[in-house]
Design an enzyme around this catalytic site. Sequence first.
Site, short mmCIF file in Angstrom:
data_model
loop_
_atom_site.label_atom_id
_atom_site.label_comp_id
_atom_site.label_asym_id
_atom_site.label_seq_id
_atom_site.Cartn_x
_atom_site.Cartn_y
_atom_site.Cartn_z
N HIS A 70 34.27 41.63 -37.44
CA HIS A 70 32.89 41.19 -37.70
C HIS A 70 31.91 42.35 -37.51
O HIS A 70 31.08 42.62 -38.39
CB HIS A 70 32.55 40.05 -36.73
N GLU A 71 32.00 43.04 -36.38
CA GLU A 71 31.07 44.13 -36.11
C GLU A 71 31.30 45.32 -37.04
O GLU A 71 30.35 46.01 -37.43
CB GLU A 71 31.18 44.57 -34.65
N HIS A 108 29.27 45.29 -40.14
CA HIS A 108 27.83 45.53 -39.99
C HIS A 108 27.43 46.99 -40.18
O HIS A 108 26.23 47.30 -40.21
CB HIS A 108 27.37 45.10 -38.59
N ASP A 139 24.06 38.96 -40.86
CA ASP A 139 24.47 37.67 -40.29
C ASP A 139 23.72 36.57 -41.01
O ASP A 139 22.63 36.15 -40.60
CB ASP A 139 24.19 37.63 -38.78
#
EC number: 3.4.24.39
Length: 379
Positions: free
Chosen positions: A312-313, A316, A327
Site C-alpha cells: 500500500h505505502e 504512494h 487514498d
Amino acid sequence: MKFFTALAAVGALLAPALALPTPASEEASHNQTLSVRLVPAGHTMVRAIVTNNGERPLHLLSFNTILDEDPTSKVEVFHESGDEAEFLGMLPRYDLSDLTEDLFTRLAPKDSVEHLFDIATVHDLKWDGKYTLAARGAIPVAEDGGTTIIDHVYYESNELDMEIDARKAAMVPRAFDDYFSKSLDKRRPLDICNPRKERDLRAALEGAQQVAKEAAAAAQNNTEKVFEFFRARDPGTRKEVSQHLSSISRAATKDGSSVTWFCSDGPGRCGPRTIAYTFPAKNEVHPCPLFWQMPHVNNKCHRQDRVGTVIHEGAHNPSVVTPYCKDLGYGYNRATGLTSQRAKRNADNYALFAMARQLVFCLLHLFVALPFIYIFASF
C-alpha cells in the site's frame, strides 16, 4: 497458476451460495445525501461546509477525507496553467479495526459541520495566479451510535477559484518544513532500528516483494480478478496494473530502493490509529507503533498486515508509480466500488489485489472448519 483440484471442486459447488453483490460504482452511488461546499476564508484558507441532506443521522469517520485533522490531501489544487500543485503533506494508512466513538462525527439531518484548513501548509503554491480547488471522495459511515462501518457516503464539491500570491503563500509555515529542512543523510541517523524491528521490516519488505511480483504476473492473465479490483478487463488495464505491481516489488527493499523505508516516526506524526505514512514529495515511508503490532500476514479476509501495508505505502511513492496512488477508498467494499480510473489511482486496490491469493481460504472458512490448514491459493 496453481489451484488445488479439491478446492476448485468445492469452490464450484459453493459458488452460487457465495455469490456476492457487485459493489455499486461511485457514479451510481451519488445521491446527494452529503454535500460539500468550498468557500474562500482568506488568501490560502478554505472553509469546507459539509451538510447532511438526508433524512437520517450520519455517523461519519473522518480518516483521509475532507474532515481529516491530519496534514493530508483534502482537495485537488490545479493552477490555471493546468499543472497540479505539488502535495507536500502525508498519506497515512489508518487502522480500521475496533474503531471507537471518538473517531466519528455525528451529523443530524439537515445539519452542517465546518472544517477550516490552509492549502499552503501541504501544497507548493509556487506560481502566482488563479488556482482551482475541488474535493471528491467518500466518507465511511457507521450506524448511528455504532462504530462498525456499514456504508460510504459520496461527495463532490463545487469548484473554487482562488487568486493566490505565491510570495505570500510561501510565508505560510508548511506542515513538515522543520523535518524537510534536514537533508536525508541527517534524517537517517535519527532512524533508530532495533534488531527486532530491523528483522520485521526486512521480512515485510521481502514478503511484499514476492507477493507483488506474483500479483504482477497474475494481473497479465487473470482477467476476472483484475476486473474485481480494477473494474476493467482490457489488456491495457491488465498491463498497467502488472507494471505498477512490478515496480512496487522492485521498491520493496532496504538496499538500493528508490524509496527510503524508515524504522521510526522521525517527524512525529503517528496518531493512535496510524499504521504508517508516506511523504510522496520525498519518497519516504515511516511506520508507526501499530505497524509493529500487526501480523506479518493476516489470515483474515482483506484485513491489514505488515506485508499489505508495504505494498500500500509503496504505491504512494512517485518514484514507484507515476502518477503516485492516493487514498481514494479504504477496504475491499470501498476500493472495489471505485471507477476503473480511480481504482488504478488508489493504493489500497493494489494491496488488496496482491493479497487476494488468500481469497479461497477467506471464502471456505465461512463454511468449513480447517483449524490445521492454512491455504494459500494463487490466482
